[in-house]
Design an enzyme around this catalytic site. Structure first.
Site, PDB file in Angstrom:
ATOM      1  N   GLU A   1      37.094  33.632  39.708  1.00  0.00           N
ATOM      2  CA  GLU A   1      35.683  34.000  39.858  1.00  0.00           C
ATOM      3  C   GLU A   1      35.367  34.327  41.326  1.00  0.00           C
ATOM      4  O   GLU A   1      34.685  35.300  41.619  1.00  0.00           O
ATOM      5  CB  GLU A   1      34.839  32.815  39.366  1.00  0.00           C
ATOM      6  CG  GLU A   1      33.373  33.121  39.205  1.00  0.00           C
ATOM      7  CD  GLU A   1      32.596  31.877  38.748  1.00  0.00           C
ATOM      8  OE1 GLU A   1      33.198  30.786  38.637  1.00  0.00           O
ATOM      9  OE2 GLU A   1      31.381  32.010  38.508  1.00  0.00           O
TER      10      GLU A   1
ATOM     11  N   ASP B   1      23.236  32.877  42.775  1.00  0.00           N
ATOM     12  CA  ASP B   1      22.416  31.717  42.427  1.00  0.00           C
ATOM     13  C   ASP B   1      22.011  30.783  43.569  1.00  0.00           C
ATOM     14  O   ASP B   1      20.842  30.524  43.790  1.00  0.00           O
ATOM     15  CB  ASP B   1      23.150  30.891  41.360  1.00  0.00           C
ATOM     16  CG  ASP B   1      23.554  31.736  40.158  1.00  0.00           C
ATOM     17  OD1 ASP B   1      23.314  32.966  40.173  1.00  0.00           O
ATOM     18  OD2 ASP B   1      24.096  31.173  39.203  1.00  0.00           O
TER      19      ASP B   1
HETATM   20  C1  2M8 Z   1      26.705  32.673  37.563  1.00  0.00           C
HETATM   21  O1  2M8 Z   1      25.421  32.365  37.038  1.00  0.00           O
HETATM   22  C2  2M8 Z   1      25.210  31.546  35.868  1.00  0.00           C
HETATM   23  C3  2M8 Z   1      23.720  31.543  35.576  1.00  0.00           C
HETATM   24  O2  2M8 Z   1      23.268  32.826  35.305  1.00  0.00           O
HETATM   25  C4  2M8 Z   1      25.691  30.118  36.001  1.00  0.00           C
HETATM   26  O3  2M8 Z   1      26.013  29.667  37.106  1.00  0.00           O
HETATM   27  O4  2M8 Z   1      25.729  29.428  34.959  1.00  0.00           O
HETATM   28  C5  2M8 Z   1      26.511  33.701  38.702  1.00  0.00           C
HETATM   29  O5  2M8 Z   1      27.669  33.847  39.479  1.00  0.00           O
HETATM   30  C6  2M8 Z   1      26.091  35.052  38.129  1.00  0.00           C
HETATM   31  O6  2M8 Z   1      26.018  36.026  39.124  1.00  0.00           O
HETATM   32  C7  2M8 Z   1      27.040  35.507  37.024  1.00  0.00           C
HETATM   33  O7  2M8 Z   1      26.505  36.650  36.417  1.00  0.00           O
HETATM   34  C8  2M8 Z   1      27.252  34.410  35.969  1.00  0.00           C
HETATM   35  C9  2M8 Z   1      28.347  34.761  34.958  1.00  0.00           C
HETATM   36  O8  2M8 Z   1      29.511  35.181  35.614  1.00  0.00           O
HETATM   37  O9  2M8 Z   1      27.601  33.168  36.589  1.00  0.00           O
END
Ligand code: 2M8
Length: 443
Positions: free
Chosen positions: A415, A180
């Site tokens: 994470e 992101d």
């Molecule tokens: C993160 O992205 C989401 C938006 O899609 C967020 O920050 O709310 C990123 O690390 C993405 O790569 C990942 O798929 C998602 C869920 O783990 O979180």
């Protein structure tokens, strides 16, 4: 002192995490911060689940692809009911009200994420070989039924996200890269200017995590939310989006994943006695060329800002994309692997473990704690391991595999990780981290 788990304990505890995050036919990405299904998380989760049950792993992909749009697009979020607040939620996307392609039986976002799914499907079939005859037959039959959906996903990407055939996927939002707030996107985001009247919504991520220094900034978030607004105004129509959005970038890492995914989908098709092999291998070759076309003398790849046609040479792990897509000559492949082991990356003397940080510690944008701007991410380790294996660099793959597993013997399944202290960051337990741990522990 952190107590280190044995390999068997890692597998056991990782499986426990996945069971805890299982909501029946989907595994939430994380219980509080991401209480829904995410597209590329689901693929990694399926790879981990395959170590427990090929059948349950396949269910994960089936649930995701059941929410596929009529034009073949696979949405980056499939919302589950009765979950804690996540913004932007279904109302903000308004997918069903806005696009004729959105499914009417599932609430989804209107963006994509990198197409890792075929890599997962191939691994599920491999895992099924060790199952009993009934499960093997069932998985093969269901995989055959699912395969046309993967084919239409790949066709969507090739036709709508690479309309001019240069072999690079166009993304409409940093979220589509999955990385992101990576410095990869700093330059293109500088041109994203929200309408002054635009009112951004709640930072549910900060409410869930309570840790501002590990997440994107508010200034980043206004732009993320504004781009969703722009996309909604374009009615999620690719032809319109390609012309109108204020963020349009060729994502070299997703393109490399796509090259590999086409090869794997062709292989799955072969194994299941299905067609389209030539078409898929044609896509693989096109995207391999596209990725190679961006590389420097070390084989390190770059993104391209498609609005300005500027090449974006940032030092992020996306530069190692050619390891996944292949095609580098032996000299440049050697140099790229040497670069991976150099002090700019895994050989940095300050690292707790020799694993690639999301941004090189030598880059001016490097940040030890903030999300995709420096921390180490277990699924990225797995992708690079797969890339090294695909490239025939087995020693380098083994070294990375060993370090990646060791990092996860802390048993936290975070994470992401602070690269210098190995401190767990972000949400926990994170499903894809547990899935990667299970896969690595299985060896
Ligand atoms: C993160 O992205 C989401 C938006 O899609 C967020 O920050 O709310 C990123 O690390 C993405 O790569 C990942 O798929 C998602 C869920 O783990 O979180």
């Amino acid at each position: 002192m952190v107590r280190r788990l044995s390999r068997a304990e890692v597998a056991e505890q990782a499986a426990e995490v996945l069971r805890g995050n299982d909501r029946g036919s989907l595994t939430v990405a994380a219980p509080r911060l991401y209480p829904h299904m995410w597209s590329w998380d689901a693929a990694f989760i399926a790879v981990g689940l395959a170590r427990m049950s090929a059948s349950r792993a396949l269910t994960e992909l089936e649930t995701l692809f059941a929410a596929q749009w009529g034009n073949g697009m696979v949405p980056h979020i499939v919302f589950s009911a009765n979950a804690p607040l996540y913004e932007p939620g279904p109302d903000r996307w308004a997918a069903q009200e806005t696009s004729p392609y959105a499914p009417d039986h599932a609430a989804t976002s209107g963006l994509i994420q990198p197409p890792v799914h075929a890599l997962a499907l191939l691994r599920i079939l491999q895992a099924a070989r060790g199952a009993g005859a009934a499960e093997r037959r069932d998985v093969a039959a269901r995989a055959r039924a699912l395969w046309p959906r993967l084919l239409s996903w790949h066709r969507y990407l090739a036709e709508q996200r690479d309309a001019d055939g240069r072999g690079l996927l166009m993304i409409y939002h940093g979220w589509e890269s999955g990385m992101d707030n990576s410095p990869r996107w700093d330059e293109p985001y500088a041109d994203v200017v929200p309408d002054p009247g635009f009112r951004p919504f709640r930072r549910s991520d900060l409410e869930a995590l309570g840790e501002q220094s590990q997440r994107p900034t508010d200034a980043d978030y206004v732009k993320y939310q504004w781009l969703i607004e722009e996309l909604r105004q374009a009615r999620y129509d690719d032809e319109l989006a390609r012309k109108s959005l204020s963020f349009r970038v060729a994502d070299v890492f997703a393109s490399a994943i796509f090259a590999a995914a086409n090869e794997d989908l062709a292989r799955v098709g072969d194994e299941l006695g299905l067609g389209a092999g030539d078409e898929l291998l044609g896509y693989a070759a096109r995207f391999r060329r596209g990725v190679l076309g961006t590389t420097d003398e070390n084989g390190f790849a770059a993104d391209v800002d498609l609005r300005s046609d500027r090449t974006l040479r940032t030092k992020t792990l996306a530069g190692f994309a050619p390891l996944l897509s292949g095609g580098l000559d032996a000299d440049r492949r050697r140099r790229l692997v040497d670069l991976l082991h150099s002090p700019a990356w895994c050989g940095n003397p300050d690292l707790a473990y020799p694993l690639p940080p999301s941004t090189s510690p030598e880059a001016p944008e490097f940040d030890v704690a903030r999300y995709w701007r420096g921390p180490q991410w277990p699924p990225m380790n797995l992708l690079l391991i797969w890339g090294l294996e695909r490239s025939g660099e087995h020693d380098a793959a083994d070294r990375l595999r060993e370090a990646a597993l060791y990092q996860l013997t802390d048993g936290v399944f975070a994470e992401y990780y602070q690269p210098f202290t190995a401190h767990p960051l972000g949400s926990r337990p994170q499903s894809w981290t547990a899935a990667v741990a299970l896969d690595l522990a299985a060896g």
